[in-house]
Design a protein around this motif. Sequence first.
Motif, PDB file in Angstrom:
ATOM      1  N   ARG A  14     -45.002 -70.622  86.798  1.00  8.95           N
ATOM      2  CA  ARG A  14     -43.745 -70.669  87.560  1.00  8.95           C
ATOM      3  C   ARG A  14     -43.887 -71.559  88.798  1.00  8.95           C
ATOM      4  NH1 ARG A  14     -39.316 -68.920  85.037  1.00  8.95           N
ATOM      5  NH2 ARG A  14     -39.776 -67.072  83.828  1.00  8.95           N
ATOM      6  N   ASN A  15     -45.117 -71.738  89.268  1.00  6.85           N
ATOM      7  CA  ASN A  15     -45.362 -72.520  90.481  1.00  6.85           C
ATOM      8  C   ASN A  15     -45.582 -74.003  90.190  1.00  6.85           C
ATOM      9  OD1 ASN A  15     -45.292 -70.109  91.973  1.00  6.85           O
ATOM     10  ND2 ASN A  15     -47.444 -69.734  91.522  1.00  6.85           N
ATOM     11  N   HIS A  16     -45.541 -74.388  88.925  1.00  8.94           N
ATOM     12  CA  HIS A  16     -45.773 -75.784  88.543  1.00  8.94           C
ATOM     13  C   HIS A  16     -44.444 -76.490  88.318  1.00  8.94           C
ATOM     14  CE1 HIS A  16     -50.093 -75.006  86.896  1.00  8.94           C
ATOM     15  NE2 HIS A  16     -49.825 -74.291  87.962  1.00  8.94           N
ATOM     16  N   GLN A  17     -44.442 -77.772  88.576  1.00  7.60           N
ATOM     17  CA  GLN A  17     -43.268 -78.597  88.299  1.00  7.60           C
ATOM     18  C   GLN A  17     -43.193 -78.859  86.796  1.00  7.60           C
ATOM     19  OE1 GLN A  17     -40.983 -79.666  90.559  1.00  7.60           O
ATOM     20  NE2 GLN A  17     -39.811 -80.578  88.906  1.00  7.60           N
ATOM     21  N   VAL A  18     -42.078 -78.490  86.185  1.00 12.25           N
ATOM     22  CA  VAL A  18     -41.894 -78.728  84.750  1.00 12.25           C
ATOM     23  C   VAL A  18     -41.470 -80.185  84.572  1.00 12.25           C
ATOM     24  CG1 VAL A  18     -40.606 -78.065  82.687  1.00 12.25           C
ATOM     25  CG2 VAL A  18     -41.217 -76.331  84.391  1.00 12.25           C
ATOM     26  N   PRO A  19     -42.157 -80.926  83.715  1.00 11.97           N
ATOM     27  CA  PRO A  19     -41.805 -82.339  83.513  1.00 11.97           C
ATOM     28  C   PRO A  19     -40.389 -82.502  82.961  1.00 11.97           C
ATOM     29  CG  PRO A  19     -43.964 -81.839  82.564  1.00 11.97           C
ATOM     30  CD  PRO A  19     -43.337 -80.530  82.941  1.00 11.97           C
ATOM     31  N   GLN A  20     -39.679 -83.491  83.458  1.00 14.60           N
ATOM     32  CA  GLN A  20     -38.322 -83.771  82.981  1.00 14.60           C
ATOM     33  C   GLN A  20     -38.323 -84.071  81.479  1.00 14.60           C
ATOM     34  OE1 GLN A  20     -35.380 -83.416  84.677  1.00 14.60           O
ATOM     35  NE2 GLN A  20     -34.492 -83.717  82.634  1.00 14.60           N
ATOM     36  N   SER A  21     -39.386 -84.701  80.997  1.00 14.00           N
ATOM     37  CA  SER A  21     -39.446 -85.028  79.564  1.00 14.00           C
ATOM     38  C   SER A  21     -39.444 -83.764  78.709  1.00 14.00           C
ATOM     39  CB  SER A  21     -40.667 -85.887  79.248  1.00 14.00           C
ATOM     40  OG  SER A  21     -41.862 -85.166  79.490  1.00 14.00           O
ATOM     41  N   LEU A  22     -39.992 -82.654  79.226  1.00 18.71           N
ATOM     42  CA  LEU A  22     -39.950 -81.391  78.483  1.00 18.71           C
ATOM     43  C   LEU A  22     -38.515 -80.883  78.410  1.00 18.71           C
ATOM     44  CD1 LEU A  22     -41.296 -79.048  76.986  1.00 18.71           C
ATOM     45  CD2 LEU A  22     -41.689 -77.973  79.214  1.00 18.71           C
ATOM     46  N   PHE A  23     -37.805 -80.919  79.540  1.00 14.20           N
ATOM     47  CA  PHE A  23     -36.396 -80.508  79.530  1.00 14.20           C
ATOM     48  C   PHE A  23     -35.594 -81.353  78.540  1.00 14.20           C
ATOM     49  CE2 PHE A  23     -37.221 -78.997  84.011  1.00 14.20           C
ATOM     50  CZ  PHE A  23     -37.049 -77.642  83.739  1.00 14.20           C
ATOM     51  N   ASP A  24     -35.823 -82.660  78.546  1.00 11.91           N
ATOM     52  CA  ASP A  24     -35.095 -83.561  77.652  1.00 11.91           C
ATOM     53  C   ASP A  24     -35.395 -83.254  76.186  1.00 11.91           C
ATOM     54  OD1 ASP A  24     -34.137 -84.755  79.974  1.00 11.91           O
ATOM     55  OD2 ASP A  24     -35.522 -86.467  79.851  1.00 11.91           O
ATOM     56  N   ALA A  25     -36.677 -83.071  75.864  1.00  9.76           N
ATOM     57  CA  ALA A  25     -37.070 -82.771  74.484  1.00  9.76           C
ATOM     58  C   ALA A  25     -36.540 -81.407  74.051  1.00  9.76           C
ATOM     59  CB  ALA A  25     -38.590 -82.827  74.347  1.00  9.76           C
ATOM     60  N   MET A  26     -36.552 -80.426  74.964  1.00  8.18           N
ATOM     61  CA  MET A  26     -36.032 -79.097  74.630  1.00  8.18           C
ATOM     62  C   MET A  26     -34.525 -79.145  74.410  1.00  8.18           C
ATOM     63  SD  MET A  26     -38.449 -77.029  74.138  1.00  8.18           S
ATOM     64  CE  MET A  26     -37.397 -75.606  73.972  1.00  8.18           C
ATOM     65  N   ASP A  27     -33.806 -79.938  75.212  1.00  7.72           N
ATOM     66  CA  ASP A  27     -32.359 -80.079  75.002  1.00  7.72           C
ATOM     67  C   ASP A  27     -32.069 -80.597  73.597  1.00  7.72           C
ATOM     68  OD1 ASP A  27     -31.649 -79.151  77.508  1.00  7.72           O
ATOM     69  OD2 ASP A  27     -31.303 -81.154  78.360  1.00  7.72           O
ATOM     70  N   LYS A  28     -32.846 -81.574  73.153  1.00  7.18           N
ATOM     71  CA  LYS A  28     -32.667 -82.136  71.811  1.00  7.18           C
ATOM     72  C   LYS A  28     -32.995 -81.080  70.740  1.00  7.18           C
ATOM     73  CE  LYS A  28     -34.140 -85.871  68.795  1.00  7.18           C
ATOM     74  NZ  LYS A  28     -35.151 -86.868  68.516  1.00  7.18           N
ATOM     75  N   PHE A  29     -34.115 -80.400  70.908  1.00 10.81           N
ATOM     76  CA  PHE A  29     -34.563 -79.358  69.965  1.00 10.81           C
ATOM     77  C   PHE A  29     -33.507 -78.245  69.859  1.00 10.81           C
ATOM     78  CE2 PHE A  29     -36.949 -75.351  69.290  1.00 10.81           C
ATOM     79  CZ  PHE A  29     -37.618 -75.645  68.110  1.00 10.81           C
ATOM     80  N   VAL A  30     -33.034 -77.777  71.005  1.00 14.31           N
ATOM     81  CA  VAL A  30     -32.028 -76.707  71.022  1.00 14.31           C
ATOM     82  C   VAL A  30     -30.723 -77.200  70.393  1.00 14.31           C
ATOM     83  CG1 VAL A  30     -30.566 -75.309  72.561  1.00 14.31           C
ATOM     84  CG2 VAL A  30     -33.037 -75.417  72.942  1.00 14.31           C
ATOM     85  N   GLY A  31     -30.303 -78.389  70.750  1.00 18.36           N
ATOM     86  CA  GLY A  31     -29.058 -78.942  70.201  1.00 18.36           C
ATOM     87  C   GLY A  31     -29.089 -79.057  68.688  1.00 18.36           C
TER      88      GLY A  31
END
Length: 122
Positions: A14-31
């Motif tokens: 929770r204390n680490h910065q989540v990479p934007q590329s993970l958010f982007d890839a997860m958005d695609k996966f979820v979509g």
Amino acid sequence: MRYMMFITHSEEFRNHQVPQSLFDAMDKFVGENTKSGVLIDTNGLQPTSAGVRVRLKNKRLTVTDGPFTEAKEAVGGYAIVELKSKEEVVELAKQFMEIHRIHWPEFEGACEVRPVEVGAPS
């Protein structure tokens, strides 16, 4: 068959910065999985410090506010999915964790998969 997937990890992440590329890839996966009808619902969870635990032990209820320091791992999120077989849901869980491996190499965690009970026994 309906399954519930839980992602678990150390609360320390929770204390680490989540990479934007993970958010982007997860958005695609979820979509993609929502559009195909596989993904029914999914969300991340707030840290255990925002939670509360109600426990029944020795016929007594206790209420404890988070954080739950005794927990080695915390549930960070969930997904409810509809797939035909255990093999298919395992493959989906592997894809989910592979996204994390590629886009956040330092991350360590697990994806637990469990079938959902259908109906109450009579």
